[in-house]
Enzyme design. Structure first.
Site, PDB file in Angstrom:
ATOM      1  N   LYS A  11      -0.874   1.527 -10.225  1.00  0.00           N
ATOM      2  CA  LYS A  11      -1.365   2.883  -9.935  1.00  0.00           C
ATOM      3  C   LYS A  11      -0.309   3.764  -9.261  1.00  0.00           C
ATOM      4  CE  LYS A  11      -5.313   5.227  -9.935  1.00  0.00           C
ATOM      5  NZ  LYS A  11      -6.323   5.108 -11.005  1.00  0.00           N
ATOM      6  N   GLU A  29       5.021  -9.871   1.726  1.00  0.00           N
ATOM      7  CA  GLU A  29       4.521  -8.715   0.974  1.00  0.00           C
ATOM      8  C   GLU A  29       3.558  -7.841   1.760  1.00  0.00           C
ATOM      9  OE1 GLU A  29       3.817 -11.827   0.571  1.00  0.00           O
ATOM     10  OE2 GLU A  29       1.756 -12.203  -0.038  1.00  0.00           O
ATOM     11  N   ASP A  34      -5.054   8.304 -14.430  1.00  0.00           N
ATOM     12  CA  ASP A  34      -4.501   7.489 -15.519  1.00  0.00           C
ATOM     13  C   ASP A  34      -4.550   8.206 -16.866  1.00  0.00           C
ATOM     14  OD1 ASP A  34      -4.388   5.718 -13.469  1.00  0.00           O
ATOM     15  OD2 ASP A  34      -6.079   4.504 -14.129  1.00  0.00           O
ATOM     16  N   GLY A  54      -1.698 -19.114  -2.754  1.00  0.00           N
ATOM     17  CA  GLY A  54      -2.909 -19.505  -3.473  1.00  0.00           C
ATOM     18  C   GLY A  54      -3.831 -20.228  -2.521  1.00  0.00           C
ATOM     19  N   CYS A  60       4.108 -18.935   0.733  1.00  0.00           N
ATOM     20  CA  CYS A  60       2.935 -19.670   1.235  1.00  0.00           C
ATOM     21  C   CYS A  60       2.651 -20.898   0.352  1.00  0.00           C
ATOM     22  CB  CYS A  60       1.743 -18.720   1.350  1.00  0.00           C
ATOM     23  SG  CYS A  60       0.449 -19.368   2.410  1.00  0.00           S
ATOM     24  N   TYR A  61       1.550 -20.903  -0.403  1.00  0.00           N
ATOM     25  CA  TYR A  61       1.297 -22.065  -1.269  1.00  0.00           C
ATOM     26  C   TYR A  61       2.507 -22.319  -2.173  1.00  0.00           C
ATOM     27  CZ  TYR A  61      -0.579 -25.101  -4.887  1.00  0.00           C
ATOM     28  OH  TYR A  61      -0.759 -26.147  -5.755  1.00  0.00           O
ATOM     29  N   HIS A  67       3.818 -14.266   4.779  1.00  0.00           N
ATOM     30  CA  HIS A  67       3.631 -13.346   3.644  1.00  0.00           C
ATOM     31  C   HIS A  67       4.532 -12.126   3.780  1.00  0.00           C
ATOM     32  CE1 HIS A  67       0.285 -15.232   1.516  1.00  0.00           C
ATOM     33  NE2 HIS A  67       0.009 -15.750   2.706  1.00  0.00           N
TER      34      HIS A  67
END
Ligand code: XMP
Length: 511
Positions: A367, A171, A227, A55, A82-83, A169
């Site tokens: 998605k 990710e 979608d 964040g 992180c945060y 991070h």
């Protein structure tokens, strides 16, 4: 349908959706929920693990989001990123400090102690840092597990309580073994079983839809996009001819799209699909209109009107099926931000259609998961891999007034660009790529003649969520081939330029 669930608490960082997607990709269902969830709500969610995202705040900011210390006594494993890591340290009695300068980018990190998160990761590897604050002193019971040169507690944890904090991070793709670290947390710390697969999802959804809809009648607006195509296919599998789909052909689609939609869904799948040919009406309504927002509103309103007219012919329906996906759900939960562009989705439909309930079978999916469900259901690759296209389609890729002639020009140029990108094998790497017909004319020479024709701009961007984007570094050879073909094959185009602007400051679309 009881999946194991991981709770991703959103502390406002830019990679939050990415974390949730990574977790899903690893076969574990998760939801991204606001960080101010109450303890009771967290318990009711009954997660097998909790991840705190990064964040923008410092734990010392007055308005910084906090977490109740009681969360750490639930017996549920926690990973703070992180945060999120700083918050764990701060909340449990460690010390977070402002670093002298921010650390941003690739760093080497090395494990100083083997631990469940380090399983099958080399002792040294590259991670992606992006922070100013860092954890200096650990809470009691915690130990340093990995360090970088400038950040001693790059990874820390308390194995007994199964609480971990990671400063980098995991990710993002630049963190070499980040995905493995997340996998280790899920499987070795939280005890995940990997019960979230798209095959299971598709089967379960079809059964659920069948049970819910019974012999009711369903209406669905088919846009040609991924979608709505996947949502309609799931509903069709469940209730067959009790589903009617309406495809509004506004005449602004990309090359061959309407024909392909009809071929795949009506002829191929036997879907009850009605095509409303409204191209003339849209062109008429857009005559003389040059303002981008006006164009968007006209198209959005007329789309709803045409759909309504078709729906009235069908009569009363019980359900309206929509292709809402998880990012739409997350976004709509957020506060109002400034209107940059009025997005046209099928958002206005519920107001004009007489129905009892909405069914949104893709509400929980990202998605890429929608695409995998589409493939599970046997939809062709070119529908499933189709890049996002805005509702107003080519109308907002033509600067100024939309005319039939201009539509043809941009449609042909766009088709060539798409062909060349596909031929170069780049489709998967680029988020969106398309041609824009600018409202500038320039002088050219073709054969021995002077020409005074339009400038085509090519736009191609990489992105994770379309909120930010960077221009794609397409090889010059591909751009060259595209340019040569456009200027040779497309009427009224004598110059091609490539857009090298990121978002921000530009947006992805030109209007
Ligand atoms: P911008 O141009 O705002 O676009 O950077 C961000 C993403 O949204 C798509 N886009 C739309 N999608 N209806 C949609 O469903 C719209 O009216 C619309 N306008 C833009 C755009 O293609 C990009 O992916």
């Amino acid at each position: 349908m009881l999946h194991q669930k991981v709770l991703v608490l959103d502390f406002g960082g830019q990679y939050n959706q990415l974390i949730a997607r990574r977790v899903r990709d690893l076969g574990v269902y998760c939801e991204l929920l606001p960080c101010d969830l109450s303890l009771e709500q967290i318990k009711a969610f009954s997660p097998i693990g909790i991840i705190f995202t990064g964040g923008p705040n410092s734990v010392y900011d007055e308005a910084a989001p906090r977490i109740s210390p009681a969360v750490f006594s639930l017996g549920v494993p926690v990973l703070g990123i992180c945060y999120g890591a700083q918050l764990i340290a701060h909340t449990l009695g460690g010390k977070v400090v402002h670093a002298n300068k921010s650390e941003y980018g690739k760093r080497e990190f090395s494990f100083v102690k083997q631990n469940p998160l380090s399983s099958n990761i080399p002792e040294r590897s590259v991670c992606w840092m992006s922070h100013t604050d860092l954890v200096q002193d650990l809470p009691s019971g915690f130990e340093t597990l990995a360090s970088t040169q400038s950040c001693e507690n790059a990874l820390f944890g308390c194995e007994e309580k199964k609480i971990y904090g990671v400063q980098f991070h995991p990710e993002v793709v630049h963190s070499e073994y980040g995905n493995k670290l997340l996998e280790n947390f899920l499987y070795l710390v939280c005890g995940a079983k990997g019960d979230w697969t798209m095959k299971n999802f598709a089967q379960e959804q079809v059964e659920k839809l069948r049970a819910r809809i019974g012999s009711g009648k369903v209406l669905c607006a088919m846009s040609g996009g991924v979608d709505s195509a996947v949502a309609a296919t799931l509903v069709h599998r469940a209730v067959g001819e009790n589903l009617t789909c309406v495809f509004v052909d506004h005449g602004l689609h990309r090359k061959d799209e309407p024909e392909e939609v009809m071929r795949v869904f009506k002829e191929g799948m036997g879907m009850n699909l009605i095509k409303a040919d409204a191209g003339e009406r849209f062109l008429g309504a857009l005559r003389g209109v040059t303002d981008p927002e006006k164009k968007r509103h006209i198209i959005g309103d007329l789309f709803i009107r045409v759909f309504e007219e078709e729906a009235k012919k069908i009569g009363k329906v019980d359900f309206l099926a929509q292709g809402t996906i998880y990012p739409d759900v997350i976004e709509s939960g957020k506060g109002k931000s400034a209107v940059i562009k009025s997005h046209h989705n099928v958002g206005g439909l519920p107001d004009v259609i007489d129905f009892k309930e909405i069914v949104e079978p893709l509400r929980d999916l990202f998605k890429d998961e929608v695409r995998r469900v589409g493939l599970e259901l046997g939809l062709p690759e070119n529908i499933v891999r189709r890049q996002p296209c805005p509702g107003p389609a080519l109308a907002i890729r033509i600067m100024g007034e939309v005319t039939r002639e201009k539509l043809e020009t941009v449609r042909d140029a766009d088709a060539i660009f798409r062909e060349e990108i596909a031929r170069a094998g780049l489709s998967e790497d680029i988020w969106q790529y398309f041609a824009v017909l600018t409202d500038s004319k320039t002088v050219g020479v073709q054969g021995d003649f002077r020409t005074y024709e339009n400038v085509i701009a090519l736009r191609a961007v990489t992105s994770v969520d379309a909120m930010t984007a960077d221009w794609a570094r397409i090889p010059f050879e591909v751009l060259e081939k595209t340019s040569v073909r456009i200027t040779n094959e497309v009427e009224h185009a004598n110059r091609v330029v490539y857009d090298i602007t990121s978002k921000p400051p530009a947006t992805i679309e030109w209007e």
